[in-house]
Design an enzyme around this catalytic site. Structure first.
Site, PDB file in Angstrom:
ATOM      1  N   GLU A 195      -9.567  -1.808   5.382  1.00 31.06           N
ATOM      2  CA  GLU A 195     -10.206  -1.484   6.653  1.00 31.06           C
ATOM      3  C   GLU A 195     -11.451  -2.342   6.874  1.00 31.06           C
ATOM      4  OE1 GLU A 195      -8.501   0.222   8.576  1.00 31.06           O
ATOM      5  OE2 GLU A 195      -8.178   2.302   7.992  1.00 31.06           O
ATOM      6  N   ASP A 229       0.813  -1.214   0.000  1.00 31.25           N
ATOM      7  CA  ASP A 229       0.000   0.000   0.000  1.00 31.25           C
ATOM      8  C   ASP A 229       0.847   1.264   0.000  1.00 31.25           C
ATOM      9  OD1 ASP A 229       1.004  -0.272   2.580  1.00 31.25           O
ATOM     10  OD2 ASP A 229      -0.918  -0.795   3.464  1.00 31.25           O
ATOM     11  N   ASN A 252      -7.230  -2.535  14.177  1.00 26.29           N
ATOM     12  CA  ASN A 252      -8.639  -2.866  13.923  1.00 26.29           C
ATOM     13  C   ASN A 252      -8.777  -4.098  13.028  1.00 26.29           C
ATOM     14  OD1 ASN A 252      -7.807  -1.903  11.471  1.00 26.29           O
ATOM     15  ND2 ASN A 252      -9.181  -0.121  11.414  1.00 26.29           N
ATOM     16  N   HIS A 271      -7.028  -4.609  10.216  1.00 26.77           N
ATOM     17  CA  HIS A 271      -6.766  -4.400   8.785  1.00 26.77           C
ATOM     18  C   HIS A 271      -5.476  -5.082   8.346  1.00 26.77           C
ATOM     19  CE1 HIS A 271      -4.624  -0.271   9.550  1.00 26.77           C
ATOM     20  NE2 HIS A 271      -3.700  -1.151   9.224  1.00 26.77           N
TER      21      HIS A 271
HETATM   22  C1  GLP Z   1      -0.356   0.255   8.707  1.00 31.89           C
HETATM   23  C2  GLP Z   1      -0.048  -0.469   7.377  1.00 31.89           C
HETATM   24  C3  GLP Z   1      -0.183  -1.937   7.533  1.00 31.89           C
HETATM   25  C4  GLP Z   1       0.480  -2.351   8.834  1.00 31.89           C
HETATM   26  C5  GLP Z   1      -0.353  -1.869   9.979  1.00 31.89           C
HETATM   27  C6  GLP Z   1       0.230  -2.147  11.341  1.00 31.89           C
HETATM   28  O1  GLP Z   1      -1.401   1.144   8.644  1.00 31.89           O
HETATM   29  N1  GLP Z   1      -0.806  -0.038   6.248  1.00 31.89           N
HETATM   30  O2  GLP Z   1       0.393  -2.590   6.406  1.00 31.89           O
HETATM   31  O3  GLP Z   1       0.573  -3.746   8.907  1.00 31.89           O
HETATM   32  O4  GLP Z   1      -0.709  -0.520   9.822  1.00 31.89           O
HETATM   33  O5  GLP Z   1       1.257  -1.246  11.640  1.00 31.89           O
HETATM   34  P1  GLP Z   1       2.293  -1.485  12.790  1.00 31.89           P
HETATM   35  O6  GLP Z   1       3.161  -2.598  12.353  1.00 31.89           O
HETATM   36  O7  GLP Z   1       3.043  -0.190  12.902  1.00 31.89           O
HETATM   37  O8  GLP Z   1       1.506  -1.810  14.014  1.00 31.89           O
END
Ligand code: GLP
Length: 254
Positions: free
Chosen positions: A143, A67, A136, A138
């Site tokens: 989402e 993404d 959440n 995702h």
């Molecule tokens: C972000 C990314 C995800 C990631 C997630 C968790 O928003 N788009 O690909 O896995 O949130 O992030 P973190 O690893 O900082 O908890």
């Protein structure tokens, strides 16, 4: 689904790097699906170190990222384009022309997302997709919703995601409100999926993702339907799951 429980973040990162390095060894020209966020940073450091020690060769590897924020400039320190260079691409011998990330600067969402799907198909699909888990539920930026979006698409980020990601920005107001993300269908088409999760704050959502009903309100729950998923999570993240059946922690050689 195989679940590896590790004692902490470092061990999770070493195990993840073991799996990614093995994938590259098995198929030197593999297509890796990559993730951003705090979770995979340690694995990327491990891979960079192993590359420096001549243990991993990225010269034929291709990568596609999950993404990118929409509207963010590539040299913005919060772009995922910048993140990938800063955490991995600058430290391994991957030709940058073999790395792909949705172009957040393209204002034409439909064209960008269609083109990204075509790129992944042209590369032959994803051999190993690395995933983190949003608070959440995702994956990528898919989402919670009332349906599972299939292909790469433009998404409106939820308040909880903006809240979770504001730590990287000056304030929540500076967090982009939209992103381009691989769809659930894009992710599920990967031959193998590696989900990394650490920390007690993700324990509840990890339990829902792995053991709860498969519903689009918990996007990661779809992974229960994939035939080749490896979960590597630390004991804090697995604290709400009975892991007596899971493959126990291991010791990495590196
Ligand atoms: C972000 C990314 C995800 C990631 C997630 C968790 O928003 N788009 O690909 O896995 O949130 O992030 P973190 O690893 O900082 O908890």
């Amino acid at each position: 689904m195989r679940i590896y429980q590790t004692s902490d973040y470092d061990e999770m990162s070493r195990k993840a790097a073991d799996i990614i390095a093995a994938q590259i060894l098995m198929k030197p020209d593999c297509v890796l699906g990559l993730a951003t966020g705090s979770t995979p940073v340690g694995a990327y450091q491990q891979l960079s170190r192993r590359h420096a020690g001549n243990e991993v060769d990225f010269s034929q590897v291709k990568t596609v990222n999950l993404d990118e924020y929409r509207g963010i400039l590539r040299d913005d320190i919060n772009s995922y384009y910048y993140f990938m260079r800063n955490h991995l691409f600058n430290y391994v011998n991957i030709p940058l022309e073999n790395t792909f990330i949705p172009d957040g600067t393209n204002p034409n969402a439909d064209a960008e997302c269609t083109d990204y799907e075509k790129k992944i198909a042209f590369l032959g699909g994803i051999d190993l997709q690395l995933l983190g888990l949003g608070h959440n539920g995702h994956i990528g930026f898919n989402e919670p919703d009332d349906h599972f979006p299939t292909a790469t698409h433009c998404v409106n980020l939820t308040e909880s995601t903006i809240e979770a990601n504001k730590r990287f920005f000056a304030s929540a107001d500076n967090v982009p409100k939209q992103a381009y993300t691989m769809g659930i269908g894009t992710i599920m088409k990967a031959k193998k999926i590696l989900l990394l999760v650490n920390g007690s704050e993700k324990a509840g959502i990890l339990r829902k993702a792995l053991l709860g009903p498969v519903v689009p309100q918990v996007p990661a729950s779809i992974l229960q339907l994939h035939s080749d998923v490896i979960v590597v999570a630390d004991k804090d993240a697995l604290s709400e799951i009975d892991t007596s059946d899971a493959t126990r922690s291991y010791s990495s050689a590196s």
